[in-house]
Design a protein around this motif. Structure first.
Motif, PDB file in Angstrom:
ATOM      1  N   GLY A  31     -72.670  -3.547  -9.220  1.00  0.00           N
ATOM      2  CA  GLY A  31     -71.280  -3.914  -8.982  1.00  0.00           C
ATOM      3  C   GLY A  31     -71.155  -5.313  -8.401  1.00  0.00           C
ATOM      4  O   GLY A  31     -70.286  -6.094  -8.816  1.00  0.00           O
ATOM      5  N   MET A  32     -72.030  -5.657  -7.451  1.00  0.00           N
ATOM      6  CA  MET A  32     -71.986  -6.992  -6.851  1.00  0.00           C
ATOM      7  C   MET A  32     -72.307  -8.076  -7.873  1.00  0.00           C
ATOM      8  O   MET A  32     -71.678  -9.149  -7.895  1.00  0.00           O
ATOM      9  N   LEU A  33     -73.277  -7.808  -8.729  1.00  0.00           N
ATOM     10  CA  LEU A  33     -73.652  -8.805  -9.735  1.00  0.00           C
ATOM     11  C   LEU A  33     -72.513  -9.048 -10.724  1.00  0.00           C
ATOM     12  O   LEU A  33     -72.306 -10.182 -11.176  1.00  0.00           O
ATOM     13  N   ARG A  34     -71.778  -8.006 -11.071  1.00  0.00           N
ATOM     14  CA  ARG A  34     -70.656  -8.186 -11.995  1.00  0.00           C
ATOM     15  C   ARG A  34     -69.540  -9.020 -11.379  1.00  0.00           C
ATOM     16  O   ARG A  34     -68.726  -9.603 -12.098  1.00  0.00           O
ATOM     17  N   LEU A  35     -69.494  -9.104 -10.056  1.00  0.00           N
ATOM     18  CA  LEU A  35     -68.457  -9.892  -9.396  1.00  0.00           C
ATOM     19  C   LEU A  35     -68.777 -11.380  -9.374  1.00  0.00           C
ATOM     20  O   LEU A  35     -67.900 -12.194  -9.044  1.00  0.00           O
ATOM     21  N   LEU A  36     -70.017 -11.756  -9.694  1.00  0.00           N
ATOM     22  CA  LEU A  36     -70.395 -13.170  -9.642  1.00  0.00           C
ATOM     23  C   LEU A  36     -69.576 -14.011 -10.618  1.00  0.00           C
ATOM     24  O   LEU A  36     -69.315 -15.194 -10.358  1.00  0.00           O
ATOM     25  N   THR A  55     -63.163 -14.299 -11.121  1.00  0.00           N
ATOM     26  CA  THR A  55     -62.373 -15.379 -10.514  1.00  0.00           C
ATOM     27  C   THR A  55     -61.154 -14.870  -9.759  1.00  0.00           C
ATOM     28  O   THR A  55     -60.541 -15.617  -9.004  1.00  0.00           O
ATOM     29  N   ASP A  56     -60.779 -13.624  -9.969  1.00  0.00           N
ATOM     30  CA  ASP A  56     -59.616 -13.045  -9.298  1.00  0.00           C
ATOM     31  C   ASP A  56     -60.026 -12.594  -7.898  1.00  0.00           C
ATOM     32  O   ASP A  56     -60.849 -11.685  -7.742  1.00  0.00           O
ATOM     33  N   LEU A  57     -59.454 -13.242  -6.860  1.00  0.00           N
ATOM     34  CA  LEU A  57     -59.841 -12.932  -5.491  1.00  0.00           C
ATOM     35  C   LEU A  57     -59.530 -11.485  -5.134  1.00  0.00           C
ATOM     36  O   LEU A  57     -60.294 -10.836  -4.412  1.00  0.00           O
ATOM     37  N   PHE A  58     -58.411 -10.965  -5.628  1.00  0.00           N
ATOM     38  CA  PHE A  58     -58.072  -9.571  -5.351  1.00  0.00           C
ATOM     39  C   PHE A  58     -59.158  -8.632  -5.863  1.00  0.00           C
ATOM     40  O   PHE A  58     -59.591  -7.717  -5.160  1.00  0.00           O
ATOM     41  N   VAL A  59     -59.613  -8.847  -7.087  1.00  0.00           N
ATOM     42  CA  VAL A  59     -60.657  -7.996  -7.665  1.00  0.00           C
ATOM     43  C   VAL A  59     -61.943  -8.125  -6.861  1.00  0.00           C
ATOM     44  O   VAL A  59     -62.617  -7.118  -6.574  1.00  0.00           O
ATOM     45  N   ILE A  60     -62.294  -9.345  -6.459  1.00  0.00           N
ATOM     46  CA  ILE A  60     -63.527  -9.557  -5.689  1.00  0.00           C
ATOM     47  C   ILE A  60     -63.466  -8.805  -4.362  1.00  0.00           C
ATOM     48  O   ILE A  60     -64.399  -8.087  -3.989  1.00  0.00           O
ATOM     49  N   LEU A  61     -62.357  -8.954  -3.635  1.00  0.00           N
ATOM     50  CA  LEU A  61     -62.230  -8.307  -2.327  1.00  0.00           C
ATOM     51  C   LEU A  61     -62.175  -6.793  -2.452  1.00  0.00           C
ATOM     52  O   LEU A  61     -62.808  -6.072  -1.674  1.00  0.00           O
ATOM     53  N   LEU A  89     -61.440  -2.013 -11.996  1.00  0.00           N
ATOM     54  CA  LEU A  89     -61.394  -3.416 -11.599  1.00  0.00           C
ATOM     55  C   LEU A  89     -62.492  -4.252 -12.245  1.00  0.00           C
ATOM     56  O   LEU A  89     -62.330  -5.459 -12.442  1.00  0.00           O
ATOM     57  N   THR A  90     -63.621  -3.631 -12.556  1.00  0.00           N
ATOM     58  CA  THR A  90     -64.755  -4.383 -13.108  1.00  0.00           C
ATOM     59  C   THR A  90     -64.822  -4.314 -14.627  1.00  0.00           C
ATOM     60  O   THR A  90     -65.813  -4.766 -15.214  1.00  0.00           O
ATOM     61  N   ARG A  91     -63.814  -3.749 -15.276  1.00  0.00           N
ATOM     62  CA  ARG A  91     -63.793  -3.762 -16.742  1.00  0.00           C
ATOM     63  C   ARG A  91     -63.655  -5.198 -17.249  1.00  0.00           C
ATOM     64  O   ARG A  91     -63.035  -6.042 -16.596  1.00  0.00           O
ATOM     65  N   ARG A  92     -64.232  -5.458 -18.406  1.00  0.00           N
ATOM     66  CA  ARG A  92     -64.130  -6.792 -18.995  1.00  0.00           C
ATOM     67  C   ARG A  92     -62.691  -7.043 -19.428  1.00  0.00           C
ATOM     68  O   ARG A  92     -62.090  -6.225 -20.126  1.00  0.00           O
ATOM     69  N   ARG A  93     -62.161  -8.181 -19.024  1.00  0.00           N
ATOM     70  CA  ARG A  93     -60.788  -8.542 -19.349  1.00  0.00           C
ATOM     71  C   ARG A  93     -60.790  -9.941 -19.947  1.00  0.00           C
ATOM     72  O   ARG A  93     -61.386 -10.863 -19.384  1.00  0.00           O
ATOM     73  N   SER A  94     -60.099 -10.112 -21.064  1.00  0.00           N
ATOM     74  CA  SER A  94     -60.032 -11.421 -21.717  1.00  0.00           C
ATOM     75  C   SER A  94     -58.583 -11.882 -21.724  1.00  0.00           C
ATOM     76  O   SER A  94     -57.826 -11.634 -22.655  1.00  0.00           O
TER      77      SER A  94
END
Length: 379
Positions: free
Chosen positions: A298-303, A306-312, A366-371
């Motif tokens: 999960g942490m690696l996918r956050l690298l 760019t969305d701060l809300f998703v990261i937090l 939150l970690t689904r791929r979004r384009s």
């Protein structure tokens, strides 16, 4: 499950955007949960005089089935829908947690449960994932063009934490408060809170821990028994350590353990000890690896996010998940003072399983791929 990449249905789009490796790891945990209920719960059911030796097994089968359905349903949501559901869940969770102080059931000195037919509901379990999302939204909003001013978001988030802290202190549930506080402080740090303020908050946390030790007898008792086992009753911990010694590297074999016959919480908080005896250190290490994989993956996918809300939000959910697993296994191994906290999806418990499923559903969504923005709003 098989879908064509051209499949534009809700499930088809979900399948090709969700993190399937994390999903597979979660199902492995659920498999561990089923196996451990078969191994540990019949002896407990017989010892307490339940209507059937399979009493806990069938209940947990139902809980885990509902949990999987809840997790997949929530993972279908967009980040905006996740935020809305979390705000609703946070409000309802606060009201129900407050209700436990008035009409709650007292168990082992804590008033944390509401009596509901078929389930002893612990509302604070659902506050954990919902607050992680709400706090992430408030902390992220201060950097965006939204209606909240810079300091309003931080202050509102702090006020929400203070309400939770007051309710958990009143129950009391210091372990839950520790988890919620650790997650919130982690989110504050990631959001850019100055290091000096982080250190000051950490100091306040230490003072709060000292205050709990001085004012709450059950906290003081657990800490003293951890530091000096001869000062009190450490029966469950001693039996759990004996179970690991009996199991050794390969274990005694499924169903061959004897510790579960005398360990009161063998199916719940100390299920890891039953696993250690019957399946050995290798399987225990494999379980730990699965928990680590989910957190690190999960942490690696956050690298690349760019969305701060998703990261937090995802950071808070992953911290919460990993910390709960560590507290359970650390207590069983006598690495930390004992705390009644379940091992995610492995221990028996309805509220816990459903709340963990809600949090992991949020994480998968939150970690689904979004384009692009359109896909984010429509998926």
């Amino acid at each position: 499950m098989s879908f064509s990449r051209a499949d534009s249905s809700v499930l088809g789009r979900w399948w090709w955007t969700v993190d399937r490796w994390t999903l597979a790891a979660i199902f492995i945990l659920v498999g561990f949960g089923y196996v451990m209920m078969l191994a540990a719960s019949p002896a407990v059911a017989e010892r307490i005089g339940a209507s059937s030796r399979d009493f806990f097994i069938w209940r947990q089968v139902g809980y885990l089935a509902l949990s999987i359905a809840l997790m997949i349903t929530v993972s279908l949501l967009s980040p905006r829908q996740v935020r809305r559901l979390a705000i609703l869940g946070f409000g309802v969770g606060l009201v129900l947690t407050a209700a436990t102080l008035v009409v709650g059931v007292e168990i082992k000195g804590g008033r944390r449960w509401l009596p509901i037919p078929g389930l002893s509901l612990q509302p604070s379990e659902f506050l954990k994932p919902c607050f992680a999302i709400v706090a992430a939204w408030l902390l992220a909003e201060v950097r965006g063009p939204g209606p909240l001013s810079r300091w309003a978001g931080w202050l509102i988030a702090g006020g929400c934490w203070a309400m939770i802290a007051f309710l958990l202190k009143s129950q009391p549930d210091i372990g839950m408060l520790l988890v919620v506080t650790s997650v919130f402080f982690t989110q504050l740090f990631i959001a850019g809170l100055p290091v000096l303020l982080v250190g000051a908050l950490g100091g306040l946390g230490v003072l709060g821990g000292v205050g709990a030790y001085l004012t709450l007898p059950h906290v003081r008792s657990r800490v003293e028994r951890f530091l000096d086992p001869s000062t009190g009753d450490n029966y469950q911990v001693n039996v759990a350590l004996e179970a690991f010694g009996n199991g050794g590297l390969m274990g005694t074999g499924p169903g061959e353990g004897r510790i579960k016959n005398v360990l009161p919480d063998a199916h719940a908080d100390f299920v890891f000890a039953v696993m250690g005896e019957e399946f050995g250190m290798i399987v225990c290490a494999l379980l730990i690896a699965v928990f680590m994989f989910i957190v690190v993956r999960g942490m690696l996918r956050l690298l690349a996010e760019t969305d701060l809300f998703v990261i937090l939000a995802a950071t808070g959910l992953l911290t919460q998940f990993g910390l709960q697993a560590f507290i359970n296994m650390g207590s069983t191994l006598h690495l930390i003072p004992t705390k009644g906290m379940t091992l995610p999806f492995v221990s028996y418990g309805g509220s816990s399983s459903l709340a963990i499923a809600l949090g992991l559903g949020f994480l998968l969504a939150l970690t689904r791929r979004r384009s692009g923005r359109a896909m984010e709003e429509n998926l």
